[in-house]
Design a protein around this motif. Structure first.
Motif, PDB file in Angstrom:
ATOM      1  N   VAL A 279      33.892  45.001  26.889  1.00  0.00           N
ATOM      2  CA  VAL A 279      34.600  45.789  25.879  1.00  0.00           C
ATOM      3  C   VAL A 279      34.481  45.072  24.542  1.00  0.00           C
ATOM      4  CG1 VAL A 279      36.814  44.686  26.347  1.00  0.00           C
ATOM      5  CG2 VAL A 279      36.769  46.983  25.356  1.00  0.00           C
ATOM      6  N   GLN A 280      34.479  45.838  23.473  1.00  0.00           N
ATOM      7  CA  GLN A 280      34.456  45.225  22.146  1.00  0.00           C
ATOM      8  C   GLN A 280      35.831  44.706  21.769  1.00  0.00           C
ATOM      9  OE1 GLN A 280      32.859  48.234  19.480  1.00  0.00           O
ATOM     10  NE2 GLN A 280      30.828  47.302  19.613  1.00  0.00           N
ATOM     11  N   ALA A 281      35.857  43.707  20.925  1.00  0.00           N
ATOM     12  CA  ALA A 281      37.133  43.195  20.424  1.00  0.00           C
ATOM     13  C   ALA A 281      37.924  44.336  19.801  1.00  0.00           C
ATOM     14  CB  ALA A 281      36.887  42.095  19.403  1.00  0.00           C
ATOM     15  N   GLY A 282      39.212  44.366  20.116  1.00  0.00           N
ATOM     16  CA  GLY A 282      40.069  45.443  19.659  1.00  0.00           C
ATOM     17  C   GLY A 282      40.192  46.583  20.638  1.00  0.00           C
ATOM     18  N   GLY A 283      39.347  46.580  21.662  1.00  0.00           N
ATOM     19  CA  GLY A 283      39.364  47.632  22.656  1.00  0.00           C
ATOM     20  C   GLY A 283      40.396  47.415  23.747  1.00  0.00           C
ATOM     21  N   SER A 284      40.352  48.290  24.746  1.00  0.00           N
ATOM     22  CA  SER A 284      41.336  48.269  25.835  1.00  0.00           C
ATOM     23  C   SER A 284      40.646  48.350  27.186  1.00  0.00           C
ATOM     24  CB  SER A 284      42.293  49.458  25.701  1.00  0.00           C
ATOM     25  OG  SER A 284      43.017  49.410  24.502  1.00  0.00           O
ATOM     26  N   LEU A 285      41.322  47.798  28.172  1.00  0.00           N
ATOM     27  CA  LEU A 285      40.905  47.910  29.564  1.00  0.00           C
ATOM     28  C   LEU A 285      42.146  48.028  30.425  1.00  0.00           C
ATOM     29  CD1 LEU A 285      38.108  45.216  30.183  1.00  0.00           C
ATOM     30  CD2 LEU A 285      37.835  47.698  30.294  1.00  0.00           C
ATOM     31  N   ARG A 286      42.006  48.707  31.561  1.00  0.00           N
ATOM     32  CA  ARG A 286      43.086  48.717  32.544  1.00  0.00           C
ATOM     33  C   ARG A 286      42.541  48.183  33.855  1.00  0.00           C
ATOM     34  NH1 ARG A 286      46.823  53.460  35.244  1.00  0.00           N
ATOM     35  NH2 ARG A 286      44.886  53.934  36.367  1.00  0.00           N
ATOM     36  N   LEU A 287      43.112  47.092  34.297  1.00  0.00           N
ATOM     37  CA  LEU A 287      42.764  46.506  35.578  1.00  0.00           C
ATOM     38  C   LEU A 287      43.676  47.062  36.658  1.00  0.00           C
ATOM     39  CD1 LEU A 287      42.328  42.752  34.556  1.00  0.00           C
ATOM     40  CD2 LEU A 287      40.683  44.641  34.389  1.00  0.00           C
ATOM     41  N   SER A 288      43.117  47.202  37.856  1.00  0.00           N
ATOM     42  CA  SER A 288      43.889  47.662  39.001  1.00  0.00           C
ATOM     43  C   SER A 288      43.710  46.688  40.147  1.00  0.00           C
ATOM     44  CB  SER A 288      43.410  49.047  39.454  1.00  0.00           C
ATOM     45  OG  SER A 288      43.540  50.008  38.434  1.00  0.00           O
ATOM     46  N   CYS A 289      44.712  46.620  40.996  1.00  0.00           N
ATOM     47  CA  CYS A 289      44.639  45.776  42.185  1.00  0.00           C
ATOM     48  C   CYS A 289      45.329  46.520  43.319  1.00  0.00           C
ATOM     49  CB  CYS A 289      45.319  44.442  41.929  1.00  0.00           C
ATOM     50  SG  CYS A 289      45.520  43.407  43.400  1.00  0.00           S
ATOM     51  N   VAL A 290      44.578  46.778  44.365  1.00  0.00           N
ATOM     52  CA  VAL A 290      45.124  47.462  45.535  1.00  0.00           C
ATOM     53  C   VAL A 290      45.411  46.431  46.625  1.00  0.00           C
ATOM     54  CG1 VAL A 290      44.714  49.195  47.304  1.00  0.00           C
ATOM     55  CG2 VAL A 290      43.867  49.563  44.983  1.00  0.00           C
ATOM     56  N   ALA A 291      46.603  46.491  47.165  1.00  0.00           N
ATOM     57  CA  ALA A 291      47.016  45.566  48.211  1.00  0.00           C
ATOM     58  C   ALA A 291      47.074  46.264  49.560  1.00  0.00           C
ATOM     59  CB  ALA A 291      48.385  44.978  47.873  1.00  0.00           C
ATOM     60  N   SER A 292      46.804  45.502  50.608  1.00  0.00           N
ATOM     61  CA  SER A 292      46.923  46.011  51.970  1.00  0.00           C
ATOM     62  C   SER A 292      47.346  44.881  52.880  1.00  0.00           C
ATOM     63  CB  SER A 292      45.592  46.603  52.449  1.00  0.00           C
ATOM     64  OG  SER A 292      44.564  45.624  52.443  1.00  0.00           O
TER      65      SER A 292
ATOM     66  N   VAL B   6      48.933  47.563  41.656  1.00  0.00           N
ATOM     67  CA  VAL B   6      49.477  46.971  40.442  1.00  0.00           C
ATOM     68  C   VAL B   6      48.410  47.091  39.359  1.00  0.00           C
ATOM     69  CG1 VAL B   6      48.715  44.622  41.042  1.00  0.00           C
ATOM     70  CG2 VAL B   6      50.619  44.951  39.449  1.00  0.00           C
ATOM     71  N   TYR B   7      48.868  47.310  38.148  1.00  0.00           N
ATOM     72  CA  TYR B   7      47.971  47.520  37.016  1.00  0.00           C
ATOM     73  C   TYR B   7      48.229  46.481  35.925  1.00  0.00           C
ATOM     74  CZ  TYR B   7      47.842  52.144  39.196  1.00  0.00           C
ATOM     75  OH  TYR B   7      47.728  53.179  40.090  1.00  0.00           O
ATOM     76  N   LEU B   8      47.190  46.235  35.136  1.00  0.00           N
ATOM     77  CA  LEU B   8      47.343  45.451  33.914  1.00  0.00           C
ATOM     78  C   LEU B   8      46.636  46.214  32.809  1.00  0.00           C
ATOM     79  CD1 LEU B   8      48.463  42.816  32.666  1.00  0.00           C
ATOM     80  CD2 LEU B   8      46.144  41.874  32.939  1.00  0.00           C
ATOM     81  N   GLN B   9      47.422  46.801  31.920  1.00  0.00           N
ATOM     82  CA  GLN B   9      46.875  47.486  30.755  1.00  0.00           C
ATOM     83  C   GLN B   9      46.727  46.467  29.641  1.00  0.00           C
ATOM     84  OE1 GLN B   9      45.919  50.819  30.263  1.00  0.00           O
ATOM     85  NE2 GLN B   9      45.156  50.045  28.302  1.00  0.00           N
ATOM     86  N   MET B  10      45.515  46.300  29.159  1.00  0.00           N
ATOM     87  CA  MET B  10      45.244  45.312  28.118  1.00  0.00           C
ATOM     88  C   MET B  10      44.739  46.016  26.869  1.00  0.00           C
ATOM     89  SD  MET B  10      43.486  42.225  30.288  1.00  0.00           S
ATOM     90  CE  MET B  10      42.003  43.152  30.665  1.00  0.00           C
ATOM     91  N   ASN B  11      45.430  45.812  25.764  1.00  0.00           N
ATOM     92  CA  ASN B  11      45.083  46.426  24.490  1.00  0.00           C
ATOM     93  C   ASN B  11      44.759  45.353  23.459  1.00  0.00           C
ATOM     94  OD1 ASN B  11      45.712  49.005  25.602  1.00  0.00           O
ATOM     95  ND2 ASN B  11      47.867  48.686  25.092  1.00  0.00           N
ATOM     96  N   SER B  12      44.125  45.770  22.386  1.00  0.00           N
ATOM     97  CA  SER B  12      43.802  44.845  21.284  1.00  0.00           C
ATOM     98  C   SER B  12      43.144  43.577  21.813  1.00  0.00           C
ATOM     99  CB  SER B  12      45.068  44.498  20.497  1.00  0.00           C
ATOM    100  OG  SER B  12      45.682  45.648  19.978  1.00  0.00           O
ATOM    101  N   LEU B  13      42.153  43.755  22.663  1.00  0.00           N
ATOM    102  CA  LEU B  13      41.517  42.611  23.307  1.00  0.00           C
ATOM    103  C   LEU B  13      40.801  41.718  22.302  1.00  0.00           C
ATOM    104  CD1 LEU B  13      40.312  44.391  26.521  1.00  0.00           C
ATOM    105  CD2 LEU B  13      41.695  42.320  26.466  1.00  0.00           C
TER     106      LEU B  13
ATOM    107  N   VAL C 179      36.186  40.167  32.950  1.00  0.00           N
ATOM    108  CA  VAL C 179      36.438  40.836  31.673  1.00  0.00           C
ATOM    109  C   VAL C 179      35.656  40.094  30.595  1.00  0.00           C
ATOM    110  CG1 VAL C 179      38.146  41.378  29.900  1.00  0.00           C
ATOM    111  CG2 VAL C 179      38.690  41.725  32.328  1.00  0.00           C
ATOM    112  N   THR C 180      34.814  40.811  29.888  1.00  0.00           N
ATOM    113  CA  THR C 180      34.024  40.236  28.809  1.00  0.00           C
ATOM    114  C   THR C 180      34.363  40.971  27.525  1.00  0.00           C
ATOM    115  OG1 THR C 180      32.226  39.754  30.357  1.00  0.00           O
ATOM    116  CG2 THR C 180      31.699  39.684  28.007  1.00  0.00           C
ATOM    117  N   VAL C 181      34.647  40.222  26.475  1.00  0.00           N
ATOM    118  CA  VAL C 181      35.029  40.807  25.197  1.00  0.00           C
ATOM    119  C   VAL C 181      34.028  40.357  24.143  1.00  0.00           C
ATOM    120  CG1 VAL C 181      36.844  41.096  23.489  1.00  0.00           C
ATOM    121  CG2 VAL C 181      37.447  40.724  25.898  1.00  0.00           C
ATOM    122  N   SER C 182      33.337  41.319  23.555  1.00  0.00           N
ATOM    123  CA  SER C 182      32.350  40.990  22.531  1.00  0.00           C
ATOM    124  C   SER C 182      32.998  41.042  21.151  1.00  0.00           C
ATOM    125  CB  SER C 182      31.178  41.962  22.593  1.00  0.00           C
ATOM    126  OG  SER C 182      31.613  43.278  22.321  1.00  0.00           O
TER     127      SER C 182
END
Length: 124
Positions: free
Chosen positions: A12-25, A79-86, A120-123
């Motif tokens: 993602v470019q700097a300033g962008g967003s990503l949402r990470l997810s994690c599924v548990a079992s 569980v989620y992690l919403q990341m903004n303004s990366l 996660v890579t931020v350019s």
């Protein structure tokens, strides 16, 4: 035994967003406190955010506070992690972690179960 599978990482470019997810079992999801950690090359694994079993309590590192939101959907075992303004310094492998506790530990020692991580890579 608890299995954790992360997804949602990417470039993602700097300033962008990503949402990470994690599924548990392997365990009743609502029995687990959940967290996200990250590890950049050559650095220690560091705490990012945590959420209690019910979702009522959350905790964030100073480096992401105000930019990231941790949430959970107990019916989806996710569980989620919403990341903004990366920022470029957010680039790392992000790990999902779980523990059987009513608290929200902020250290790696507080978590017994770990996922394999998602990059996660931020350019700039």
């Amino acid at each position: 035994q608890v299995q954790l599978v992360e997804s949602g990482g990417g470039l993602v470019q700097a300033g962008g967003s990503l949402r990470l997810s994690c599924v548990a079992s392997g365990r009743t999801f609502s029995d687990l406190a959940m967290a996200w950690f990250r590890q950049a090359p050559g650095k220690d694994r560091e705490f990012v955010a945590a959420i209690s079993m019910s979702g009522a309590i959350t905790s964030y590192s100073d480096s992401v506070k105000g930019r990231c939101t941790i949430s959970r959907h107990n019916a989806k075992n996710t569980v989620y992690l919403q990341m903004n303004s990366l920022k470029p310094e957010d680039a790392a492998v992000y790990y999902c972690a779980a523990t059987l506790t009513r608290t929200v530990p902020g250290t790696t020692a507080g978590y017994a179960y770990w996922g394999q991580g998602t990059q996660v890579t931020v350019s700039s």
